[in-house]
Design an enzyme around this catalytic site. Sequence first.
Site, mmCIF file in Angstrom:
data_model
loop_
_atom_site.group_PDB
_atom_site.id
_atom_site.type_symbol
_atom_site.label_atom_id
_atom_site.label_comp_id
_atom_site.label_asym_id
_atom_site.label_seq_id
_atom_site.Cartn_x
_atom_site.Cartn_y
_atom_site.Cartn_z
ATOM 1 N N GLU A 108 -5.199 4.809 5.998
ATOM 2 C CA GLU A 108 -4.875 4.638 4.578
ATOM 3 C C GLU A 108 -5.279 5.872 3.751
ATOM 4 O O GLU A 108 -4.537 6.276 2.861
ATOM 5 C CB GLU A 108 -5.589 3.382 4.066
ATOM 6 C CG GLU A 108 -5.124 2.908 2.712
ATOM 7 C CD GLU A 108 -5.831 1.625 2.272
ATOM 8 O OE1 GLU A 108 -5.585 0.580 2.884
ATOM 9 O OE2 GLU A 108 -6.620 1.682 1.328
ATOM 10 N N SER A 161 -10.920 0.316 3.151
ATOM 11 C CA SER A 161 -10.218 0.087 4.415
ATOM 12 C C SER A 161 -9.701 1.421 4.935
ATOM 13 O O SER A 161 -8.975 2.110 4.230
ATOM 14 C CB SER A 161 -9.014 -0.830 4.213
ATOM 15 O OG SER A 161 -9.420 -2.090 3.762
ATOM 16 N N ARG A 196 0.815 -1.230 0.000
ATOM 17 C CA ARG A 196 0.000 0.000 0.000
ATOM 18 C C ARG A 196 0.845 1.275 0.000
ATOM 19 O O ARG A 196 0.475 2.283 0.602
ATOM 20 C CB ARG A 196 -0.932 0.046 1.200
ATOM 21 C CG ARG A 196 -2.013 -0.976 1.176
ATOM 22 C CD ARG A 196 -3.003 -0.758 0.022
ATOM 23 N NE ARG A 196 -4.147 -1.609 0.224
ATOM 24 C CZ ARG A 196 -4.165 -2.901 -0.077
ATOM 25 N NH1 ARG A 196 -3.126 -3.471 -0.644
ATOM 26 N NH2 ARG A 196 -5.241 -3.613 0.165
#
Length: 347
Positions: free
Chosen positions: A339, A235, A158
């Site tokens: 995130e 998320s 990520r």
Amino acid sequence: MREGVPLAELTTLRVGGPATLLAECASTETLVEAVRALDDAGVPTLLVAGGSNLLVCDAGFDGVAVRIANDGVQIDGTRVLVQAGAVWDDVVAKTVAAGFGGLECLSGIPGSAGATPVQNVGAYGVEIAALLRRVQLLDRTSGDVSWAGPERLGLGYRTSVLKHRDDALVLAAEFELHSDGLSEPLRYRELAAALGAGEGERRPAAQVREAVLGLRGSKAMVLDAADHDTWSAGSFFTNPVIAPDRVAGVLAAIAQRLGDVPVPRYPADQGVKLSAGWLIERAGFGKGYPGADAPARLSTKHTLALTNRGAATAADLVALARSVRDGVQTAFGVRLEPEPVLVGHAL
Ligand code: EPU
């Protein structure tokens, strides 16, 4: 240019006050020109594409929001060239419909194509890094446009060198596809099981796409305007990677609180990756926390998604994110990192 457009309209969390001005850029040329001109004039600029990874504060943005809306998609041989503003899931759908495999595990992910290399988007065992051939970048310091191969992007879990910095803007990306129409090898157990396949097998891309959309839908991770469980940024926290010297301590904290339970964990480059959703749930924040009347609550189908039930403010979402993060820290000594990109506030 439009004045005072609420940024809530441009994000999947649907919160955030207005930008002073909004510039809609429907071609790569206008996008490059607009950003260069704003940078030359020293005007604060907020780049917005799919809006699925943005939490904008209630005061909005004092500057110009530039909407990345160049959305061309071109399949040439086994490669697909996509402009940054293309809707990512449309790109996946087009390649699968044209008989190519490769991107099917990344079906149903909200957001734009240009955002996918920035955080090396991944799901169901496949990351963008596996298929990305090159990205076209605008260097906002020099104003130059150039192509960069994946080896220059520092792609990790990520993350990439493009994340959390504003000086490089993705204009387009190119991916290599499989001409045999088969998926990437199935590496995610839950997905392989849904397809009745063994791990490592390949299946027709269209079948895998359907299975992924089904799994994501069951976790409320496919956007649906009528379903508040999907008014999220996907998320909200990344899965934490625990450094080798801390693993024993964290597992002991988990055992102390929960007893001898199996803890989902995955090998990672710099230690052991734990599941943020699992930790959140076990720290006492169940699905739907804190309850039906709250304007911002965890999704009723997945603890990792923070959702706006229709009337939430950015402040409501930030408060919820803080209590979840702090609760997991207190319970297990693990710090969760957000995130999405936060604009105008910090966690
Ligand atoms: N879990 C819970 N409670 C929940 C949800 C999950 O206890 O409410 C547990 C599950 O039982 C399982 C574990 O957490 O043991 C993992 O859950 P899941 O398989 O749903 O995957 P995830 O780790 O939560 C990651 C990605 C998703 C991606 C899926 C599938 C991150 C932060 N999340 O989720 O990506 O779709 O795997 O590959 O890496 C995103 O990044 O926005 C995203 C949705």
